[in-house]
Enzyme design. Structure first.
Site, PDB file in Angstrom:
ATOM      1  NE  ARG A  16      40.141  39.221  37.966  1.00 45.74           N
ATOM      2  CZ  ARG A  16      38.892  39.334  38.384  1.00 45.74           C
ATOM      3  NH1 ARG A  16      38.198  38.259  38.702  1.00 45.74           N
ATOM      4  NH2 ARG A  16      38.320  40.509  38.467  1.00 45.74           N
ATOM      5  CD  GLU A  64      39.802  24.432  47.505  1.00 45.69           C
ATOM      6  OE1 GLU A  64      39.514  23.719  48.504  1.00 45.69           O
ATOM      7  OE2 GLU A  64      39.017  25.269  47.038  1.00 45.69           O
TER       8      GLU A  64
END
Lengths: 327, 381
Positions: A16, A64
């Site tokens: 990440r 989303e």
């Protein structure tokens, strides 16, 4: 020449963080880059881009469908948007927007699918993403990429943004070993041979490249020479490489952190069926939902560790030998 | 709003003048041989009120020009409906209800509101118009053809194999179409993204607008509300949602299928600046509302609820869910529809009586034939 592989593997790096750094680096060289997030910037570390380029970062909230739509609007204005949410959400909640505007309408949007595979291990089957590659691969015009480690991400992310067209790429949430060395120079759409061998070929993608290499070492100690190929681009698939490996090694094992249906295994099976049939064993999640747990334990439990690859390789070899005897 | 008057124009020291000759009357003067009338040569019936539609200028200080603007735009709306009947019948395919309810809105947008350039569809400084209720594209195709984005003759091949006019719009193939779509609820969010991106493109783009025409039934889609929420949150004052409130959807009436009211209150609560048009088929009201909105200072996205009637101006279709999807059954019924449109609008706008007849004669049903939707429904049943 610099080596393609790092031997031994480098110490584990947080994927990440690597992604956040890669975004910032790209943001410096590309003023047209825009990063959008559905409220997951703390999770996928795109907050690093937000901190550096606040006027090029948009949080659309937990929405989303709006995430993909808004990214399409930016692409329409000539920007290069990278939309960020969890991989499974692109393949489920926002899929229609992905299909209509990215695949059909060819909007130049890049989708960063975070927490892919089992890597969101403690959030369980609703968050783990085991069929995103199958879904995305079925959409025309969409490029599907799985970087294996931070080196691969650094090399592939700029290429994904340079190409004019929609891309889905998936990212691991956790720490991954650094597999590649300075000499790793991948090109989108071209598989990379990491190790030569003549007995069979292991084709792996993403975080499964490292265990595939370990499995090849272990097979070598048993006298089996396994070729290892990294298939970072699932679509368009490097079918020439698949056919050549089938021709030269006679058996193939695919290795992916995904269902054995429709992902790398599915793609290679299709290519083999079309070009040059050969025994194929698919290492992956066996058409079932998984569960919450420590990442490494989950990978072991669901058959995604080096010993599982070795076992699959032995099966593939037996099938190859049976085939040769029949001839 | 106060109506502009001719006196104002004179006081301003500018001569009262027409922007161009009224094409319908000039054509009538030409005494065209009725037999030679080519209904697919639109320039003989109508021309844009703005010779250069890329320039936004206020027609209103010229009283006679204002009247001409209205007349010209009403003619455009009439032609949009007529050519919609033509293309749908040729294709044996289409959505007449939604195409008729939006006719005046499209006419006012393209003739008055939008800055656009048919000669350069991707002109970088254009306003953006998204049709989110994509099934109503026959109306939009007619409008684009009338502005010269592509030849009017192409309308014959709407929805046909090999044609650039897909049954739902494909922006990669049709000049003037800004986005592909079909399934509902997916475009308002793109409008949000586009408006947000425009705002970040610098001062040159500050007055460019993004318009999204949304269906009332479409507002049942959850993603539409994600878009409304984001628009309000980002205070996108360069974005306008036009809600074609025609009260009818595929299966029945919006209020009965899934009521969206009180729509204005909901939009207000989503931090949109809501305006209502009492009669969405009144060109003069539409022109006035858009004029006021354009001049108004604002810090919110706009939502304009257009009170319209699905299937407007063809009695058979009006308020009738059965005509959500269905082309006219045959050339004879299309001819009836065209006559009906002429009786209501064509006659008073000076369109020759021969026009609807010639247009009906020009209809060629293009194979492969699509099944009549009623027959499809029977087969499925």
């Amino acid at each position: 020449m610099d080596p393609v592989l790092k031997k031994p593997f480098g110490p584990p790096v947080n994927m990440r963080r690597a992604y956040g750094e890669a975004l910032v680096a790209l943001g410096q060289s590309r003023p047209d880059l825009v990063v959008l997030s559905a409220d997951v910037s703390n999770s996928d570390h795109s907050f690093m881009f937000e901190a550096r380029f606040p006027d090029r970062f948009i949080n659309v909230g937990i929405a989303e469908q709006a995430l993909v739509d808004v990214a399409v609007g930016f692409a329409k204005c000539g920007r290069v948007p990278i939309a960020n949410t969890f991989a499974f959400l692109f393949a489920t909640r926002a899929l229609e927007q992905v299909r209509t505007h990215l695949a059909y309408g060819r909007a130049n949007v890049k989708l960063a699918g975070a927490y892919a595979g089992l890597s969101d291990s403690f959030d369980g089957p609703t968050h783990q993403s085991i069929n995103d590659l199958a879904v995305m691969r079925s959409l025309p015009n969409l490029t599907v990429v799985v970087p294996a480690d931070p080196v691969a991400l650094d090399a592939l992310l700029p290429q994904m943004c340079d190409m004019d067209g929609p891309v889905f790429f998936r990212l691991c949430r956790n720490e991954v070993p650094v597999v590649f060395g300075e000499g790793y120079r991948p090109t989108l759409g071209r598989a990379v041979q990491l190790r030569d061998g003549r007995d069979l070929t292991l084709i792996a993608c993403g975080v499964m490249v490292a265990p595939a290499l370990e499995a090849a070492e272990s097979l070598a100690s048993q006298g089996v020479q396994a070729r290892v190929v990294e298939m970072h681009t699932l679509k368009p698939l490097d079918t020439d490489m698949v056919a050549r490996c089938a021709e030269e090694t006679g058996a193939i094992v695919t290795v992916e952190e995904h269902s054995i249906i429709g992902g790398l295994g599915g793609a290679v099976a299709e290519a083999l069926a079309a070009a040059r049939p050969a025994p194929l064993e698919r290492v992956g999640i066996r058409d079932q939902f998984t569960e919450s747990g420590p990442y490494a334990d989950l990978l072991r439990k669901y058959g995604l560790a080096a010993p599982d690859i070795v076992q699959a390789a032995q099966t593939a070899l037996r099938r190859k030998e049976n085939l040769q005897r029949q001839r | 709003m106060p109506k502009p008057s001719g006196r104002q124009a004179q006081e301003g020291g500018r001569p009262s003048r027409s922007l161009h000759r009224n094409p319908t009357t000039s054509m009538a003067r030409q005494k065209t041989s009725q037999r030679g009338l080519d209904p697919l040569n639109y320039s003989r019936f109508w021309r844009p009120i703005r010779p250069d539609p890329t320039r936004l200028f206020d027609c209103l200080p010229f009283h006679d020009t204002y009247a001409e603007l209205l007349r010209n735009t009403e003619t455009l709306a009439y032609l949009i409906r007529s050519y919609t009947v033509y293309s749908m019948t040729c294709a044996a395919l289409g959505h007449p209800g939604g195409s008729f309810s939006e006719a005046e809105t499209l006419a006012v947008m393209y003739n008055y509101v939008l800055r656009h350039n048919p000669r350069e569809p991707k002109w970088p400084m254009r306003d953006v118009f998204y049709l989110s209720k994509c099934h109503a594209c026959p109306g939009l195709y007619a409008a684009l053809a009338l502005f010269g984005y592509f030849p009017l003759r192409d309308l014959k091949y709407y929805g046909c194999w090999g044609s650039h006019l897909e049954s739902h719009p494909d922006w990669l193939r049709t000049p003037g179409i800004e986005i592909s779509g079909g399934s509902l609820g997916q475009i308002p969010g793109v409008g949000v993204g586009r408006a947000l991106a425009l705002r970040r493109n610098g001062p040159n783009h500050n007055d460019r607008m993004v318009y999204v025409l949304v269906g009332d039934g479409e507002c049942q889609e959850g993603s539409v509300w994600e878009a409304f929420m984001a628009a309000g949150h980002f205070r996108l004052n360069n974005l306008m949602f036009l809600i074609d409130n025609n009260k009818v959807q595929a299966k029945g009436f919006v209020s009965e299928d899934m009521n969206i009211e009180p729509l204005a209150d909901k939009l207000e609560a989503f931090r949109l600046d809501v305006h209502e048009v009492q009669n969405g088929h009144d060109v003069s009201e539409l022109v006035d509302v858009f004029t006021v909105l354009r001049q108004m200072r604002r810090d919110r996205p706009l939502a304009v609820i257009l009170n319209t009637i699905k299937g407007k101006k063809v009695r058979e279709c009006e308020y009738n869910p059965n005509w959500h999807t269905s082309a006219p059954r045959n050339v004879e019924s299309a001819a009836r529809w065209l006559d009906e449109l002429w009786e209501q609008d064509g006659r008073r706008l000076g369109i020759p009586r021969e026009f609807p007849k010639a247009l009906a004669r020009a209809i060629e049903i293009v194979p492969p034939l699509h099944d009549n939707p009623d027959q499809i429904a029977e087969k499925q049943a």
